[in-house]
Design a protein around this motif. Structure first.
Motif, PDB file in Angstrom:
ATOM      1  N   PRO A  15       0.578  -1.070  -0.263  1.00  0.00           N
ATOM      2  CA  PRO A  15      -0.400   0.453  -0.112  1.00  0.00           C
ATOM      3  C   PRO A  15       0.758   1.477   0.563  1.00  0.00           C
ATOM      4  O   PRO A  15       1.807   1.117   0.314  1.00  0.00           O
ATOM      5  N   GLY A  16       0.397   2.310  -0.228  1.00  0.00           N
ATOM      6  CA  GLY A  16       0.921   4.162  -0.675  1.00  0.00           C
ATOM      7  C   GLY A  16       2.189   3.829   0.341  1.00  0.00           C
ATOM      8  O   GLY A  16       3.118   4.222   1.048  1.00  0.00           O
ATOM      9  N   GLU A  17       0.786   4.033   1.509  1.00  0.00           N
ATOM     10  CA  GLU A  17       1.489   4.707   2.465  1.00  0.00           C
ATOM     11  C   GLU A  17       2.419   3.617   3.484  1.00  0.00           C
ATOM     12  O   GLU A  17       3.675   4.614   4.095  1.00  0.00           O
ATOM     13  N   ASP A  18       2.969   2.341   3.390  1.00  0.00           N
ATOM     14  CA  ASP A  18       3.611   1.345   3.621  1.00  0.00           C
ATOM     15  C   ASP A  18       4.930   2.072   3.547  1.00  0.00           C
ATOM     16  O   ASP A  18       5.803   1.875   3.055  1.00  0.00           O
ATOM     17  N   ARG A  20       5.913   4.316   1.105  1.00  0.00           N
ATOM     18  CA  ARG A  20       6.425   5.729   1.911  1.00  0.00           C
ATOM     19  C   ARG A  20       7.148   6.306   3.034  1.00  0.00           C
ATOM     20  O   ARG A  20       8.254   5.895   3.093  1.00  0.00           O
ATOM     21  N   ALA A  21       6.213   4.932   4.222  1.00  0.00           N
ATOM     22  CA  ALA A  21       7.192   4.779   5.412  1.00  0.00           C
ATOM     23  C   ALA A  21       8.115   3.559   5.202  1.00  0.00           C
ATOM     24  O   ALA A  21       9.307   3.854   5.645  1.00  0.00           O
ATOM     25  N   LEU A  22       8.616   2.844   4.752  1.00  0.00           N
ATOM     26  CA  LEU A  22       9.809   2.082   4.821  1.00  0.00           C
ATOM     27  C   LEU A  22      10.889   2.647   3.434  1.00  0.00           C
ATOM     28  O   LEU A  22      11.812   3.159   3.714  1.00  0.00           O
ATOM     29  N   LEU A  23      10.363   3.498   2.168  1.00  0.00           N
ATOM     30  CA  LEU A  23      11.743   4.200   1.902  1.00  0.00           C
ATOM     31  C   LEU A  23      11.903   5.906   2.507  1.00  0.00           C
ATOM     32  O   LEU A  23      13.145   5.741   2.791  1.00  0.00           O
ATOM     33  N   ALA A  24      11.696   6.330   3.769  1.00  0.00           N
ATOM     34  CA  ALA A  24      11.617   7.027   4.587  1.00  0.00           C
ATOM     35  C   ALA A  24      12.775   6.153   6.165  1.00  0.00           C
ATOM     36  O   ALA A  24      13.402   7.903   6.139  1.00  0.00           O
ATOM     37  N   LEU A  25      12.814   5.365   5.688  1.00  0.00           N
ATOM     38  CA  LEU A  25      13.439   4.447   6.743  1.00  0.00           C
ATOM     39  C   LEU A  25      15.079   4.653   6.448  1.00  0.00           C
ATOM     40  O   LEU A  25      15.746   4.037   7.296  1.00  0.00           O
ATOM     41  N   GLY A  26      15.252   4.937   5.288  1.00  0.00           N
ATOM     42  CA  GLY A  26      16.765   4.289   4.544  1.00  0.00           C
ATOM     43  C   GLY A  26      17.319   5.613   4.035  1.00  0.00           C
ATOM     44  O   GLY A  26      16.947   7.099   4.069  1.00  0.00           O
ATOM     45  N   VAL A  27      18.287   5.411   3.594  1.00  0.00           N
ATOM     46  CA  VAL A  27      19.278   6.386   2.392  1.00  0.00           C
ATOM     47  C   VAL A  27      19.889   6.040   1.503  1.00  0.00           C
ATOM     48  O   VAL A  27      19.530   4.884   0.743  1.00  0.00           O
ATOM     49  N   PRO A  28      19.168   7.400   0.605  1.00  0.00           N
ATOM     50  CA  PRO A  28      19.936   6.888  -0.766  1.00  0.00           C
ATOM     51  C   PRO A  28      21.200   5.872  -1.712  1.00  0.00           C
ATOM     52  O   PRO A  28      21.745   6.680  -0.182  1.00  0.00           O
ATOM     53  N   ARG A  29      21.418   5.283  -1.535  1.00  0.00           N
ATOM     54  CA  ARG A  29      22.789   4.496  -2.575  1.00  0.00           C
ATOM     55  C   ARG A  29      22.596   4.005  -3.969  1.00  0.00           C
ATOM     56  O   ARG A  29      21.953   3.281  -4.034  1.00  0.00           O
ATOM     57  N   ALA A  30      24.401   4.656  -4.688  1.00  0.00           N
ATOM     58  CA  ALA A  30      23.895   4.138  -6.107  1.00  0.00           C
ATOM     59  C   ALA A  30      25.287   3.219  -6.005  1.00  0.00           C
ATOM     60  O   ALA A  30      26.126   3.598  -5.324  1.00  0.00           O
ATOM     61  N   TYR A  31      25.455   2.026  -6.780  1.00  0.00           N
ATOM     62  CA  TYR A  31      26.260   1.666  -7.118  1.00  0.00           C
ATOM     63  C   TYR A  31      26.719   1.708  -8.301  1.00  0.00           C
ATOM     64  O   TYR A  31      25.989   1.303  -9.046  1.00  0.00           O
ATOM     65  N   GLU A  32      27.716   1.726  -8.442  1.00  0.00           N
ATOM     66  CA  GLU A  32      28.177   1.153 -10.134  1.00  0.00           C
ATOM     67  C   GLU A  32      28.135  -0.282 -10.811  1.00  0.00           C
ATOM     68  O   GLU A  32      28.525  -1.260 -10.043  1.00  0.00           O
ATOM     69  N   PRO A  33      28.679   0.026 -12.114  1.00  0.00           N
ATOM     70  CA  PRO A  33      28.439  -1.830 -12.418  1.00  0.00           C
ATOM     71  C   PRO A  33      29.201  -2.760 -11.972  1.00  0.00           C
ATOM     72  O   PRO A  33      30.875  -2.235 -12.185  1.00  0.00           O
ATOM     73  N   GLY A  34      28.607  -3.877 -11.928  1.00  0.00           N
ATOM     74  CA  GLY A  34      30.230  -5.293 -10.764  1.00  0.00           C
ATOM     75  C   GLY A  34      30.701  -4.849  -9.405  1.00  0.00           C
ATOM     76  O   GLY A  34      31.118  -5.421  -9.147  1.00  0.00           O
ATOM     77  N   GLU A  35      29.215  -3.614  -9.320  1.00  0.00           N
ATOM     78  CA  GLU A  35      30.022  -3.495  -7.254  1.00  0.00           C
ATOM     79  C   GLU A  35      29.194  -4.476  -6.316  1.00  0.00           C
ATOM     80  O   GLU A  35      27.802  -4.444  -7.360  1.00  0.00           O
ATOM     81  N   ALA A  36      29.591  -4.953  -5.651  1.00  0.00           N
ATOM     82  CA  ALA A  36      28.751  -5.946  -4.719  1.00  0.00           C
ATOM     83  C   ALA A  36      27.452  -4.903  -4.009  1.00  0.00           C
ATOM     84  O   ALA A  36      27.940  -4.023  -2.832  1.00  0.00           O
ATOM     85  N   VAL A  37      26.614  -4.961  -3.840  1.00  0.00           N
ATOM     86  CA  VAL A  37      25.478  -4.500  -2.555  1.00  0.00           C
ATOM     87  C   VAL A  37      25.576  -5.142  -1.509  1.00  0.00           C
ATOM     88  O   VAL A  37      26.071  -4.550  -0.371  1.00  0.00           O
ATOM     89  N   ALA A 114       7.318  -5.289  11.924  1.00  0.00           N
ATOM     90  CA  ALA A 114       5.951  -5.213  13.200  1.00  0.00           C
ATOM     91  C   ALA A 114       5.420  -4.872  13.366  1.00  0.00           C
ATOM     92  O   ALA A 114       3.985  -5.093  14.001  1.00  0.00           O
ATOM     93  N   VAL A 115       5.196  -3.859  12.497  1.00  0.00           N
ATOM     94  CA  VAL A 115       3.788  -2.554  12.515  1.00  0.00           C
ATOM     95  C   VAL A 115       3.136  -2.560  11.025  1.00  0.00           C
ATOM     96  O   VAL A 115       1.941  -2.248  10.954  1.00  0.00           O
ATOM     97  N   ARG A 116       3.771  -3.085  10.400  1.00  0.00           N
ATOM     98  CA  ARG A 116       2.733  -2.944   8.818  1.00  0.00           C
ATOM     99  C   ARG A 116       2.940  -4.433   8.762  1.00  0.00           C
ATOM    100  O   ARG A 116       3.116  -5.463   7.744  1.00  0.00           O
ATOM    101  N   PRO A 117       1.428  -5.325   9.352  1.00  0.00           N
ATOM    102  CA  PRO A 117       1.081  -6.339   8.288  1.00  0.00           C
ATOM    103  C   PRO A 117       1.017  -7.076   6.801  1.00  0.00           C
ATOM    104  O   PRO A 117       1.444  -7.701   6.764  1.00  0.00           O
ATOM    105  N   ALA A 118       0.617  -5.719   6.333  1.00  0.00           N
ATOM    106  CA  ALA A 118       1.098  -5.824   5.080  1.00  0.00           C
ATOM    107  C   ALA A 118       1.812  -5.882   4.661  1.00  0.00           C
ATOM    108  O   ALA A 118       2.020  -6.792   3.728  1.00  0.00           O
ATOM    109  N   ALA A 119       2.512  -5.678   4.825  1.00  0.00           N
ATOM    110  CA  ALA A 119       4.541  -5.555   4.603  1.00  0.00           C
ATOM    111  C   ALA A 119       4.472  -7.330   4.937  1.00  0.00           C
ATOM    112  O   ALA A 119       5.508  -7.983   4.625  1.00  0.00           O
ATOM    113  N   THR A 120       4.442  -7.728   6.164  1.00  0.00           N
ATOM    114  CA  THR A 120       5.046  -8.952   6.753  1.00  0.00           C
ATOM    115  C   THR A 120       4.241 -10.034   5.456  1.00  0.00           C
ATOM    116  O   THR A 120       4.843 -11.111   5.103  1.00  0.00           O
ATOM    117  N   VAL A 121       2.631  -9.846   5.630  1.00  0.00           N
ATOM    118  CA  VAL A 121       2.537 -11.143   3.883  1.00  0.00           C
ATOM    119  C   VAL A 121       3.258 -10.737   3.006  1.00  0.00           C
ATOM    120  O   VAL A 121       3.672 -11.966   2.827  1.00  0.00           O
TER     121      VAL A 121
END
Length: 228
Positions: A15-18, A20-37, A114-121
């Motif tokens: 769901p849209g709210e879930d 947006r909430a997940l992406l707000a918990l992280g930071v943007p990160r770019a990887y170059e071709p061949g780089e290990a995530v 733990a607080v987003r049942p739709a994501a857990t499913v």
């Protein structure tokens, strides 16, 4: 058996709210071709949500051979298993080309579930789907010839990432060199090169550096099913 998850990617299915909430918990990160995530056996627990590009999920066999298990693209999350079970990474994730992600620490991801049942499913469904796919992969490696497995991989790539071009066929521009195709088939580069040469000679595919064209998808599908 399959390189791709079935169903909608995790982020798109949220769901849209879930989402947006997940992406707000992280930071943007770019990887170059061949780089290990992330790397197999590492003790890290972050997850990476893919916003643009493709990544390959691979493991090293006991003989030191790289085996590509899956390809992950836009909307998918990688690293979730280690974030949940606190165990070392089960696979390496490598950027195939330029890769844009949002990286979320493991503890934040667990608290989010733990607080987003739709994501857990959705995560549980993803685990189940990948387990079924790994079972199918083991059967294929034990029973199918290289040509059949290669045909199945090429059909998948054409259906999931290809673009129809009139007068040519289905063009796949995914940056997979021949050694990566061999790793996705679970065979040697020499055996895959021989099978590719047969497909080219029969006019089923055309190849170029980091690109191939499927000229006859239906015949390739029959080969993948062992019926041609």
């Amino acid at each position: 058996m399959g390189l791709f998850d079935s169903g909608r990617p995790f982020l798109q299915a949220l769901p849209g709210e879930d989402r947006r909430a997940l992406l707000a918990l992280g930071v943007p990160r770019a990887y170059e071709p061949g780089e290990a995530v992330m790397r197999e056996h590492d003790a890290t627990s972050f997850v990476a949500a893919i916003l643009a590009g493709w990544a390959a999920v691979s493991v090293e066999t006991e003989r030191g051979v790289r085996l590509i298990l899956a390809l992950r693209g836009v909307g998918e999350v990688v690293g979730d298993q280690a974030a949940i079970d606190h165990r070392p990474r089960s696979a390496t994730v490598t950027a195939l080309g330029p890769l844009q992600t949002v990286v979320v620490p493991g503890d934040r991801f667990r608290a989010y579930l733990a607080v987003r049942p739709a994501a857990t499913v959705l995560i549980m469904r993803q685990f189940s789907s990948r387990l079924r796919a790994s079972d199918g992969e083991r059967r294929a490696l034990a029973s199918e010839r290289v040509l059949q497995r290669l045909s199945a991989r090429l059909v998948e790539l054409a259906e999931r990432t290809g673009r129809p071009v009139e007068g040519e066929g289905v063009v796949v521009d995914l940056p997979l060199p021949q050694q990566d195709i061999a790793a996705a088939v679970g065979s040697t580069r020499e055996a895959v090169a021989k099978a590719l040469r047969l497909l080219r000679d029969q006019g089923v595919v055309r190849t170029a550096p980091r690109r191939f064209v499927v000229c006859d998808v239906e015949l390739l599908r029959l080969l993948a099913e062992g019926r041609a």
